[in-house]
Every structure is written in C-alpha cells, then in structure tokens.
Design a protein around this motif. Structure first.
Motif, PDB file in Angstrom:
ATOM      1  N   ASP A 155      17.674   5.815  58.613  1.00  0.00           N
ATOM      2  CA  ASP A 155      18.447   4.738  57.982  1.00  0.00           C
ATOM      3  C   ASP A 155      19.520   5.265  57.036  1.00  0.00           C
ATOM      4  OD1 ASP A 155      16.963   5.677  55.893  1.00  0.00           O
ATOM      5  OD2 ASP A 155      16.104   3.740  55.318  1.00  0.00           O
ATOM      6  N   GLY A 156      19.745   6.594  57.067  1.00  0.00           N
ATOM      7  CA  GLY A 156      20.806   7.181  56.235  1.00  0.00           C
ATOM      8  C   GLY A 156      20.371   7.526  54.831  1.00  0.00           C
ATOM      9  N   THR A 157      19.094   7.369  54.535  1.00  0.00           N
ATOM     10  CA  THR A 157      18.579   7.710  53.198  1.00  0.00           C
ATOM     11  C   THR A 157      18.317   9.212  53.110  1.00  0.00           C
ATOM     12  OG1 THR A 157      17.514   5.549  52.965  1.00  0.00           O
ATOM     13  CG2 THR A 157      16.731   7.315  51.524  1.00  0.00           C
ATOM     14  N   THR A 158      18.746   9.817  52.012  1.00  0.00           N
ATOM     15  CA  THR A 158      18.484  11.239  51.769  1.00  0.00           C
ATOM     16  C   THR A 158      17.340  11.365  50.762  1.00  0.00           C
ATOM     17  OG1 THR A 158      20.803  11.826  52.148  1.00  0.00           O
ATOM     18  CG2 THR A 158      19.467  13.406  50.930  1.00  0.00           C
ATOM     19  N   THR A 159      16.298  12.083  51.135  1.00  0.00           N
ATOM     20  CA  THR A 159      15.197  12.350  50.205  1.00  0.00           C
ATOM     21  C   THR A 159      15.396  13.723  49.582  1.00  0.00           C
ATOM     22  OG1 THR A 159      13.642  10.985  51.446  1.00  0.00           O
ATOM     23  CG2 THR A 159      12.701  12.627  49.955  1.00  0.00           C
ATOM     24  N   VAL A 160      15.405  13.751  48.266  1.00  0.00           N
ATOM     25  CA  VAL A 160      15.599  14.998  47.516  1.00  0.00           C
ATOM     26  C   VAL A 160      14.297  15.315  46.785  1.00  0.00           C
ATOM     27  CG1 VAL A 160      16.886  16.137  45.665  1.00  0.00           C
ATOM     28  CG2 VAL A 160      18.075  14.589  47.233  1.00  0.00           C
TER      29      VAL A 160
ATOM     30  N   PRO B  28      21.688   4.108  45.962  1.00  0.00           N
ATOM     31  CA  PRO B  28      20.695   3.435  46.822  1.00  0.00           C
ATOM     32  C   PRO B  28      20.312   4.216  48.077  1.00  0.00           C
ATOM     33  CG  PRO B  28      22.465   1.941  46.180  1.00  0.00           C
ATOM     34  CD  PRO B  28      22.890   3.294  45.752  1.00  0.00           C
ATOM     35  N   LYS B  29      21.136   5.137  48.503  1.00  0.00           N
ATOM     36  CA  LYS B  29      20.828   5.906  49.722  1.00  0.00           C
ATOM     37  C   LYS B  29      20.093   7.212  49.416  1.00  0.00           C
ATOM     38  CE  LYS B  29      22.678   3.350  53.023  1.00  0.00           C
ATOM     39  NZ  LYS B  29      21.830   2.816  54.118  1.00  0.00           N
ATOM     40  N   VAL B  30      19.650   7.366  48.153  1.00  0.00           N
ATOM     41  CA  VAL B  30      18.956   8.607  47.759  1.00  0.00           C
ATOM     42  C   VAL B  30      17.568   8.275  47.226  1.00  0.00           C
ATOM     43  CG1 VAL B  30      18.997  10.668  46.303  1.00  0.00           C
ATOM     44  CG2 VAL B  30      21.146   9.715  47.177  1.00  0.00           C
ATOM     45  N   LYS B  31      16.575   9.025  47.676  1.00  0.00           N
ATOM     46  CA  LYS B  31      15.202   8.891  47.181  1.00  0.00           C
ATOM     47  C   LYS B  31      14.810  10.218  46.542  1.00  0.00           C
ATOM     48  CE  LYS B  31      10.852   7.524  46.881  1.00  0.00           C
ATOM     49  NZ  LYS B  31      10.486   6.681  45.733  1.00  0.00           N
ATOM     50  N   ILE B  32      14.372  10.177  45.266  1.00  0.00           N
ATOM     51  CA  ILE B  32      13.929  11.385  44.569  1.00  0.00           C
ATOM     52  C   ILE B  32      12.406  11.486  44.680  1.00  0.00           C
ATOM     53  CG2 ILE B  32      13.818  12.628  42.370  1.00  0.00           C
ATOM     54  CD1 ILE B  32      16.656  12.424  43.373  1.00  0.00           C
ATOM     55  N   LYS B  33      11.937  12.541  45.307  1.00  0.00           N
ATOM     56  CA  LYS B  33      10.494  12.799  45.412  1.00  0.00           C
ATOM     57  C   LYS B  33      10.116  13.801  44.336  1.00  0.00           C
ATOM     58  CE  LYS B  33       6.882  14.570  48.466  1.00  0.00           C
ATOM     59  NZ  LYS B  33       6.593  15.306  49.723  1.00  0.00           N
ATOM     60  N   ILE B  34       9.322  13.364  43.367  1.00  0.00           N
ATOM     61  CA  ILE B  34       8.987  14.201  42.213  1.00  0.00           C
ATOM     62  C   ILE B  34       7.674  14.957  42.436  1.00  0.00           C
ATOM     63  CG2 ILE B  34       8.520  14.233  39.729  1.00  0.00           C
ATOM     64  CD1 ILE B  34      10.078  11.619  39.488  1.00  0.00           C
ATOM     65  N   VAL B  35       7.710  16.258  42.196  1.00  0.00           N
ATOM     66  CA  VAL B  35       6.501  17.084  42.194  1.00  0.00           C
ATOM     67  C   VAL B  35       6.397  17.711  40.807  1.00  0.00           C
ATOM     68  CG1 VAL B  35       5.324  19.070  43.199  1.00  0.00           C
ATOM     69  CG2 VAL B  35       6.708  17.584  44.667  1.00  0.00           C
ATOM     70  N   GLN B  36       5.351  17.331  40.054  1.00  0.00           N
ATOM     71  CA  GLN B  36       5.189  17.835  38.691  1.00  0.00           C
ATOM     72  C   GLN B  36       3.941  18.713  38.611  1.00  0.00           C
ATOM     73  OE1 GLN B  36       5.427  13.903  36.869  1.00  0.00           O
ATOM     74  NE2 GLN B  36       7.231  14.534  35.730  1.00  0.00           N
ATOM     75  N   LEU B  37       4.123  19.923  38.109  1.00  0.00           N
ATOM     76  CA  LEU B  37       3.035  20.885  38.027  1.00  0.00           C
ATOM     77  C   LEU B  37       2.983  21.508  36.636  1.00  0.00           C
ATOM     78  CD1 LEU B  37       3.687  22.714  41.409  1.00  0.00           C
ATOM     79  CD2 LEU B  37       1.729  21.267  40.916  1.00  0.00           C
TER      80      LEU B  37
ATOM     81  N   ASP C 167      24.624  15.767  42.794  1.00  0.00           N
ATOM     82  CA  ASP C 167      24.886  14.519  42.064  1.00  0.00           C
ATOM     83  C   ASP C 167      23.800  14.272  41.017  1.00  0.00           C
ATOM     84  OD1 ASP C 167      27.058  14.172  43.713  1.00  0.00           O
ATOM     85  OD2 ASP C 167      26.049  12.764  45.065  1.00  0.00           O
ATOM     86  N   PHE C 168      22.560  14.618  41.375  1.00  0.00           N
ATOM     87  CA  PHE C 168      21.450  14.434  40.427  1.00  0.00           C
ATOM     88  C   PHE C 168      21.611  15.354  39.221  1.00  0.00           C
ATOM     89  CE2 PHE C 168      17.094  15.153  38.854  1.00  0.00           C
ATOM     90  CZ  PHE C 168      16.711  13.839  38.632  1.00  0.00           C
TER      91      PHE C 168
END
Length: 431
Positions: A38-43, A70-79, A337-338
């Motif tokens: 769907d054109g979404t970029t996951t970072v 809206p086309k960007v999804k941030i996947k957070i990994v916290q350690l 961009d982030f």
C-alpha cells in the motif's frame, strides 16, 4: 546510556554469546526499504530508552512523526544498555543493522563505518544539521564525513544526596581525590553507604578508572595510549592504585557486584531512595533515579570528578558523551526525515523539558529548568578538554577489555598493574 561499549571480544563469538538465532538477525536492516503493497514504509528504530519518562516520550514523538508522515510506520525496538550492545555486535557481524540505531560514536561507530554498514549523512543532513552545537557532532564525524546525528550531550559526574552529606559532616563536595576519600570515610563512620555501583554492569565502574586516568596521566595520554597500543605508563597504573584505594574503603552498597543500574534494586534506585549518598553517572541520572526509586528532588546535587593531587589532568577536563542516531547504509529517505524531525527545535524542546537531556540546539537551552542540569551544561560549555566514553572511543575489543579489567580490579581479582597490562595486550592483538 552513557554508558556504554557496543562490543564484545569478536563479533561472531558475541553473536553466539548473545544467543541470537538467525531469525533475530534477519529481522531488521538489510537492503529492504521496508515498503509494503500500500506504499507504506516501515522504519525500524532501535534505541536504549527503556526507563520513564523517556520511554513514553519517545514513543509519543514517534506517533507524532507518523501523524505528519502518514505513509511511514516507525517500529520501535527498545533494549537495556548492555543487551543493546550485545545484540548490535551480533547484527554488525551479520552485516545487517537496523534502519535507525542508537550510537555513541567513537571507535565503535567507526568500525561499523569501515565495514560499509553505515549511511554517509553529510549531504543529506547538511541543511539542518549545521545548526546543531559543534561539540555534540564531533563523535560522529570521520574524515570530514557525518555518520550520526546527536540528540543529547553530557558529562559524567557525581550526583549526591545533600542531606546525607550534611549528616556525615561533609560541608561541601570534595574537589580533590584526597578530599573525596575523606568524605567517603566520614559517610561510612555515620553508617551511610557512600556510593552505589552497578557491579553487574561493567560500564559504571569503568567511569572511575577513566576519570582517574584523565586526572593522573592527563587527557592527551588516553589518546596516545590508544595510538601506541600501550596503557602500561605510570599514570595508568597510578589510576588503578587510586581506584584500589577507594575499593579498599568498601564504599559500595551491599551486594553491589550483582547489582544492575536501572532496576528497582539497582544503582540508581539506591541513590533515588536515599540508601546511598552518591553515584558517578551521566546527566540522565536524576530521571533514572526517580524512575527506579523515588528521586531526591531538592536534596540532589552534582559535582565534577575531583582533581588528583600531583596529576597532569585538570578538574575542568570532562569525560562523557552523548546519544546519537545513525542509519544503516541504504536506509530509506523516511529514516533521514525522522532524524530531521528528531533534531528539530520542537522535538528538542520536548526532550529537554520532559526527559532531562542536555540540548544540542542552542535555542533549546531556554527550556532547561533543573538547576543541576544547568550546572552540568555550564561545566560542559566551559570544559577545557573532553574525552568520549572509553568503551566507545576505542576499538570495540579494547573498550570491552577496559570494562572487564576495571570490573576485575573492583572485584579484587586484578591488580592495577594487571589492568594496564590486559588492556595493552588486547590493544596489541587488535593490530
């Protein structure tokens, strides 16, 4: 956290030690741009903000970025700090880093850069990165090229309980090592635990030896020793002897060798709950003390690491570092961009107000209200020398050996001379 060494003894050995299967290793980074149908970029964004308030603040800022993009999804990994370093070592060995990852710069980031794993950000960030304070950018620049963007900068120093110092008759923070040892003795005489230490995590102990080496051998000697691969000079051995003087006073809390840093029974909590008089830690200490314990409020004070009588270093030379973000090579534009969003004045003001970071943008200083953090900022700005965390400044294996050897000295299983020899041996093996 400032704390810091992204490395263990050999990348492959470390990946095995970290117990990471290939599913974990292939779960991030690589050459994919994270795009979907769907054109979404996951970072994927890896960071070490596991304590409050930073954990929640960072998550809400990521949501804010997603709302603006809206086309960007941030996947957070916290350690947690040590787990993060181990996993990043393994990922480096696999050749696949996360899209955005926490870095302290120095020799660890350089090794990742030399392996061709990190994006050159020089041109892609120049229009907005030029506005950041110069000193905060230095740990991320190699051969004139930018490989990381800072979000905070700070120094290590002593955070102390004013009330407990008063009870022990310590009228003012010590400015010399002799005065410091005397203060420790006075606290012990009143049955007050002088110092909290996370002996289980080796980086907090490294701070003592590093500062003592700076104060005895001089700040330039730390760089020269790394270049010459020789840490056996008199100043380094003397640093170990000074640390042994402290250890012999038994200044740490009961069970310190098994204590972690940010757990409810760890180093920060001991200070935050008034069970220990001080800790040697970075600018993030007050917020972690309040998260792991109760926090000391107005009873909390700060003082720089004391000068060592007869040493070549000065009390105005500081040790520390900051946090930054780097990108894997080939990371999508959304990751750049982030970083821009994270370095914006609006984000920086929120970080300063809510998480006690020291600002990397001059305009964000106006948001600083904590008198202790203002004191840290003032000392940083007037510093006559700056040394990055040794476990980040040096090549990964050398940095890890500093941590391991100093931990052994604190535990009583290595002499000051053996510490200097072990670090030297590891440095020579790195040739």
């Amino acid at each position: 956290m400032g704390d810091p060494a992204l490395s263990r003894r050999g990348f492959l050995a470390a990946s095995a030690a970290a117990g990471l299967g290939m599913t974990a290793l292939t779960g991030c980074g690589g050459d994919s741009d994270g795009g979907s149908s769907d054109g979404t970029t996951t970072v994927e964004w890896w960071n070490i903000s596991t304590t409050e308030p930073a954990k929640s603040v960072w998550a809400s800022l990521a949501k804010k970025f997603e709302a603006q993009n809206p086309k960007v999804k941030i996947k957070i990994v916290q350690l947690e700090n040590d787990a993060y370093k181990s996993k990043m070592t393994a990922l480096t060995a696999s050749g696949k880093l996360p899209d955005i990852f926490h870095t302290w710069g120095g020799g660890v980031l350089k090794q990742q850069v030399d392996a061709g794993l990190v994006e050159d950000l020089t041109d892609r960030t120049k229009p907005w990165a030029d506005g950041l304070l110069k000193v905060t950018k230095e740990p991320y620049i190699y051969d004139g090229k930018v490989y990381g963007i800072p979000f905070d900068m700070g120094m290590i120093g002593f955070w102390y309980n004013k009330k407990l110092f008063q009870q022990a008759g310590v009228s003012e923070p010590p400015s010399t090592w002799g005065g410091f040892l005397e203060a420790v003795s006075k606290l012990k005489a009143k049955n007050i635990t002088p110092i909290a230490l996370a002996g289980k995590e080796k980086w907090p102990g490294m701070y003592y030896w590093a500062y003592l080496a700076m104060r005895t051998a001089g700040i330039d000697a730390l760089q020269k020793a790394s270049e010459d691969k020789d840490f056996t000079g008199a100043g380094f051995v003397e640093a170990g002897r000074h640390l042994k003087q402290l250890v012999d006073l038994q200044p740490f809390q009961k069970g310190f060798l098994n204590a972690a840093y940010s757990t409810p029974t760890g180093q920060a909590a001991a200070v935050g709950n008034g069970k220990a008089a001080m800790e040697l830690m970075g600018q993030w200490a007050p917020s972690v003390e309040a998260d792991a314990g109760k926090g000391l409020g107005n009873d909390l004070g700060f003082f720089p690491f004391p000068a060592v009588e007869g040493g070549k270093g000065a009390i105005t030379e500081v040790f520390g570092g900051g946090g930054g973000h780097a990108l894997r090579r080939g990371a999508p534009q959304a990751a750049v961009d982030f970083l821009k969003f994270w370095a914006s004045e609006a984000t920086e003001l929120e970080l300063v107000k809510k998480t006690s970071v020291l600002p990397v943008l001059p305009n964000a200083e106006k948001a600083m209200t904590d008198p202790n953090l203002r004191l840290v900022q003032a000392q940083l700005k007037s510093a006559t020398g700056f040394q990055l965390y040794l476990d980040q400044a040096y090549a990964p294996a050398v940095g890890q050996e500093v941590n391991d050897s100093v931990a052994a000295l604190i535990a009583g299983s290595k002499s000051p001379e053996q510490v200097a020899q072990s670090i030297t041996q590891t440095a020579k093996e790195e040739q």
